[in-house]
Write a protein that holds these residues in place. Sequence first.
Motif, PDB file in Angstrom:
ATOM      1  N   ALA C 103       0.828  -1.217   0.000  1.00  0.00           N
ATOM      2  CA  ALA C 103       0.000   0.000   0.000  1.00  0.00           C
ATOM      3  C   ALA C 103       0.855   1.256   0.000  1.00  0.00           C
ATOM      4  CB  ALA C 103      -0.896   0.010   1.239  1.00  0.00           C
ATOM      5  N   LEU C 104       0.303   2.334  -0.532  1.00  0.00           N
ATOM      6  CA  LEU C 104       0.937   3.656  -0.428  1.00  0.00           C
ATOM      7  C   LEU C 104      -0.038   4.612   0.241  1.00  0.00           C
ATOM      8  CD1 LEU C 104       3.230   5.680  -1.035  1.00  0.00           C
ATOM      9  CD2 LEU C 104       2.102   6.169  -3.194  1.00  0.00           C
ATOM     10  N   LEU C 105       0.379   5.150   1.378  1.00  0.00           N
ATOM     11  CA  LEU C 105      -0.505   6.010   2.164  1.00  0.00           C
ATOM     12  C   LEU C 105       0.202   7.327   2.388  1.00  0.00           C
ATOM     13  CD1 LEU C 105      -1.040   3.067   4.562  1.00  0.00           C
ATOM     14  CD2 LEU C 105      -2.524   3.693   2.665  1.00  0.00           C
ATOM     15  N   SER C 106      -0.401   8.387   1.879  1.00  0.00           N
ATOM     16  CA  SER C 106       0.262   9.674   1.968  1.00  0.00           C
ATOM     17  C   SER C 106      -0.633  10.692   2.665  1.00  0.00           C
ATOM     18  CB  SER C 106       0.659  10.158   0.576  1.00  0.00           C
ATOM     19  OG  SER C 106       1.522  11.267   0.685  1.00  0.00           O
ATOM     20  N   ALA C 107      -0.103  11.889   2.790  1.00  0.00           N
ATOM     21  CA  ALA C 107      -0.824  12.938   3.493  1.00  0.00           C
ATOM     22  C   ALA C 107      -0.262  14.279   3.076  1.00  0.00           C
ATOM     23  CB  ALA C 107      -0.664  12.770   5.003  1.00  0.00           C
ATOM     24  N   SER C 108      -1.147  15.255   2.986  1.00  0.00           N
ATOM     25  CA  SER C 108      -0.692  16.607   2.679  1.00  0.00           C
ATOM     26  C   SER C 108      -1.826  17.560   3.007  1.00  0.00           C
ATOM     27  CB  SER C 108      -0.319  16.714   1.195  1.00  0.00           C
ATOM     28  OG  SER C 108       0.235  17.979   0.930  1.00  0.00           O
ATOM     29  N   THR C 109      -1.481  18.798   3.300  1.00  0.00           N
ATOM     30  CA  THR C 109      -2.552  19.771   3.499  1.00  0.00           C
ATOM     31  C   THR C 109      -2.674  20.646   2.253  1.00  0.00           C
ATOM     32  OG1 THR C 109      -1.108  21.425   4.509  1.00  0.00           O
ATOM     33  CG2 THR C 109      -2.164  19.862   5.967  1.00  0.00           C
ATOM     34  N   VAL C 110      -1.550  21.113   1.760  1.00  0.00           N
ATOM     35  CA  VAL C 110      -1.622  22.052   0.640  1.00  0.00           C
ATOM     36  C   VAL C 110      -1.506  21.331  -0.704  1.00  0.00           C
ATOM     37  CG1 VAL C 110       0.830  22.664   0.497  1.00  0.00           C
ATOM     38  CG2 VAL C 110      -0.879  24.353  -0.108  1.00  0.00           C
ATOM     39  N   GLY C 111      -0.842  20.184  -0.720  1.00  0.00           N
ATOM     40  CA  GLY C 111      -0.722  19.398  -1.946  1.00  0.00           C
ATOM     41  C   GLY C 111      -0.191  20.239  -3.088  1.00  0.00           C
ATOM     42  N   ILE C 154      -3.597  -0.969  -2.181  1.00  0.00           N
ATOM     43  CA  ILE C 154      -4.449   0.047  -1.559  1.00  0.00           C
ATOM     44  C   ILE C 154      -3.688   1.361  -1.469  1.00  0.00           C
ATOM     45  CG2 ILE C 154      -5.521   0.673   0.654  1.00  0.00           C
ATOM     46  CD1 ILE C 154      -6.062  -2.408   0.975  1.00  0.00           C
ATOM     47  N   SER C 155      -4.418   2.466  -1.670  1.00  0.00           N
ATOM     48  CA  SER C 155      -3.797   3.772  -1.478  1.00  0.00           C
ATOM     49  C   SER C 155      -4.758   4.673  -0.719  1.00  0.00           C
ATOM     50  CB  SER C 155      -3.440   4.404  -2.822  1.00  0.00           C
ATOM     51  OG  SER C 155      -4.606   4.644  -3.579  1.00  0.00           O
ATOM     52  N   ALA C 156      -4.192   5.660  -0.063  1.00  0.00           N
ATOM     53  CA  ALA C 156      -5.018   6.645   0.639  1.00  0.00           C
ATOM     54  C   ALA C 156      -4.230   7.926   0.770  1.00  0.00           C
ATOM     55  CB  ALA C 156      -5.420   6.132   2.028  1.00  0.00           C
ATOM     56  N   ALA C 184       3.545  -1.407   3.731  1.00  0.00           N
ATOM     57  CA  ALA C 184       2.963  -0.111   3.393  1.00  0.00           C
ATOM     58  C   ALA C 184       4.032   0.965   3.457  1.00  0.00           C
ATOM     59  CB  ALA C 184       1.832   0.233   4.362  1.00  0.00           C
ATOM     60  N   ILE C 185       3.991   1.850   2.473  1.00  0.00           N
ATOM     61  CA  ILE C 185       4.836   3.048   2.509  1.00  0.00           C
ATOM     62  C   ILE C 185       3.916   4.158   2.994  1.00  0.00           C
ATOM     63  CG2 ILE C 185       6.227   4.635   1.132  1.00  0.00           C
ATOM     64  CD1 ILE C 185       6.506   2.249  -0.908  1.00  0.00           C
ATOM     65  N   ALA C 186       4.266   4.780   4.126  1.00  0.00           N
ATOM     66  CA  ALA C 186       3.330   5.727   4.735  1.00  0.00           C
ATOM     67  C   ALA C 186       4.041   6.978   5.228  1.00  0.00           C
ATOM     68  CB  ALA C 186       2.600   5.063   5.899  1.00  0.00           C
ATOM     69  N   GLY C 187       3.473   8.125   4.924  1.00  0.00           N
ATOM     70  CA  GLY C 187       4.065   9.382   5.381  1.00  0.00           C
ATOM     71  C   GLY C 187       3.325  10.568   4.817  1.00  0.00           C
TER      72      GLY C 187
END
Lengths: 89, 348, 398
Positions: C103-111, C154-156, C184-187
């Motif tokens: 899975a690749l799970l990422s996060a950002s506010t401004v993107g 899976i991605s999110a 999972a790669i997550a950050g």
Amino acid sequence: MANEELVNKLKEQIIQYLNLIDVTPEDIKSEAPLFGPDSEMELDSIDAIELTVLLEREYGIKITDPKKGRKVMSSVDKMADYILENGMV
Amino acid sequence: MFIRDLSCISPQATYFDALFENGAEELHGPKLWAKEPSYKEIIPNKLLRRMSKLTRMSVGTGLPLIKKHKDIEGIIIASSNGSLDRSMRFLNQIIDYNEGTLTPTDFVQSTPNSIAGVLALMGKITGYNTTHVNQGLSFEASVLDALMLFEEGKSKQLLLGGGEEMSDENYNIDSQRGLHKAEDISTSELLHSTTKGTLPGEGFAMFVVDANKNSESLAEIVDADMICHASKEEIVKKAKYLITKNGMSPRDIDTLFLGRNGDIRTDFYYNHLQNTLFSDQNICFYKNLTGDYYTVSTFATWLAAKFLGGAKLPEECFWKQTTNAVQNVLLYNNYDGEQHGFILMRTV
Amino acid sequence: MARRVFITGMGIISAIGNNVSENRARLMRGETGIHKAKLLQSRYSEIFPFAEIPHSTQELKERAGITGEKGISRTEILALLTIQQAVKDAVLLKNDLTSFDTALLSASTVGGMSMTDQLHQDANKIGEPSEYLSAYSTGKHTINLLKRFGIKGISATFNTACSSSANAIMFGAKLIKSGRCKRAIAGGADALAKFTVNGFNSLQILSPNPCMPFDKNRSGLTLGEGAAYLVLEAEDVVGTKKTYGEVTGYGNANDAHHPSSLSDEATGIIESISNALNVAGLKPEDIDFINTHGTGTENNDITEQKGMSAIFRKTPPFQSTKTYTGHTLGAAGAVEAVFSLLALKNDELYPSLNCESPIDDFNVTPNMVYKSGFEIKHVLTNSFGFGGNCSSLIFSKV
């Protein structure tokens, strides 16, 4: 006594800047407090910043001290008085 | 997990379920706006005045559910773009006033998680709270999130939902990307179209989901999965993987909800999946009711749940109707031919 | 019995370094990355300090080996650079990446809205369309990275303001524990942008000086930029790989108080930390060290200390690394997860900077000197954000 025309314009601008719903300029009493426990409008600190923006954009008045801002924006009349003294109408 | 209650705002008359009595309304492009209810009885004016359209729609669907179901412990929201109009308003202010004094209300609402935040605040729900913004797969990821919370035994009941709002600015961007039909087209013609692009829409659907089945359960959401940048063969492989992982075979699926959107460039994915694995199934479409948006799977899930719960769908929804009883439903949607999501549902 | 989740790879880029070892070296030496911004195009780069990564977007592209590519936002390039590091560090092979179990799970506010000026032009149809038309949406960097690394699972993408990437790591750990994934790669990633600079300024919470977490005279936060990703792997696929630690606890709660500030009662903070301890099966006294959210705003720091004091009879040593990297928003949870894992792995504490007159309401002060040989078995790291979103992670020695 503040300029009546200015007061009415200000009321319309307040309704616009704060997106007040079902409020007409006539509903806002010029001398009534805008903030605090005795106010009918239930405005808060975010509204205070919005009104600061109104004063800057519409009348070229820059208020940087929040305490002074509260004083200036305590009622529509007070705001109008301050604009007449300091602003570009 | 089990859907116990649900609410939906969309370009169709879904808020009071009139869609099922009166059928689908034909809508004309270029933008399919949501039909919003009057919020007066739902949201106090002093809160409503600050809300973006998306926040209004989420509170309009979510708050009555929160009030009705007292055991909701957490909130999971899918909204890829969040309150887009507020983001754009804030952006325009930055440029128009050359980074001068700006209004914070737009900034605070510009972040997609403000919706789940407002719902938590209004409902005083301090449990699990998160927001998924993974474009066309936001809702599929939210479904997995909810399933895992239930499996961990951390929650018994959650509010799960998602949606998008349209803005003029975003329409400009997406049009320039070639996502929209260049010609005038109505919803009844959309799925027969042989040109590029689709009709953009907006809306919000909200679900109360339980960990355990009970007398009020309407439908079950079994699982979800996804894949990006896949060939049509990989789509078939992924669908099989999801179905078999859940102890079923493709033959057990009796109804497909497909996100066909009339874009000649990407509709072949639906044809291929349908022809390869599901030649004898009911085939339902829904984007001829709502148009397309990142979290349109929330609408598909709402429609499928109603169908599984016994509602009679408007005839516009059926591409192919068989005599199959409805028991196991597979939802497949792709966004821009790039992001492919699956949701598996069944009767209770 | 649920599967255990290990960290087998890490990647990071921030104002204090281009990789894990550079970041660690600067933390050990107590060297901040907060300075006057040289690259940020904003009138506020003259007024506020920032924790800027000192490489132009073009330089970053070259480092990532994508010099000629168009339409890639700075946020995405930061993410790409750190995932490259993490994947290499964990020795993930092509087959590992393309498996449905990854899975690749990422996060950002401004993107992609980090390209604020281009977005304004494209949104208002001013001039020719820019190369970034498809890049603005927050989740787009994740979708592009899936393609680049050939990930089919899976991605999110999470957007819970300043706790975003903590939620990505939490989700990754749960996907593995529940058997849905093997790795999972997550950050998360966030680039400095006119959009966020003006946003935080409109709320009047940017500090005119480098942020001073837990100081009585603190006057707001300092914005930074960065990215960090962890490779999480199930115990049955780790084999003989090196590990940095284990994800043992995670908690998420909502403060349900105000859109942009925390409640006086610290409701969300207390619930989030308690949930994490509960999942880990640990007692408060088992925590040896806390990486705080510690932004330097009036509201956050006092509330965070209140929350810690409510849970811990004796608050363990704590620090804020935002005095080095600034507040990296959507990346902060992952950036600080890397710092927490470095402390755990190396048994060391990094000094919190700029705390001259500590808040004395709770009789606790942040750790202000570098300490080696400080045994850490369990580290707690906290992230709190607008919208009342609170998240906590616990990492433990394997």
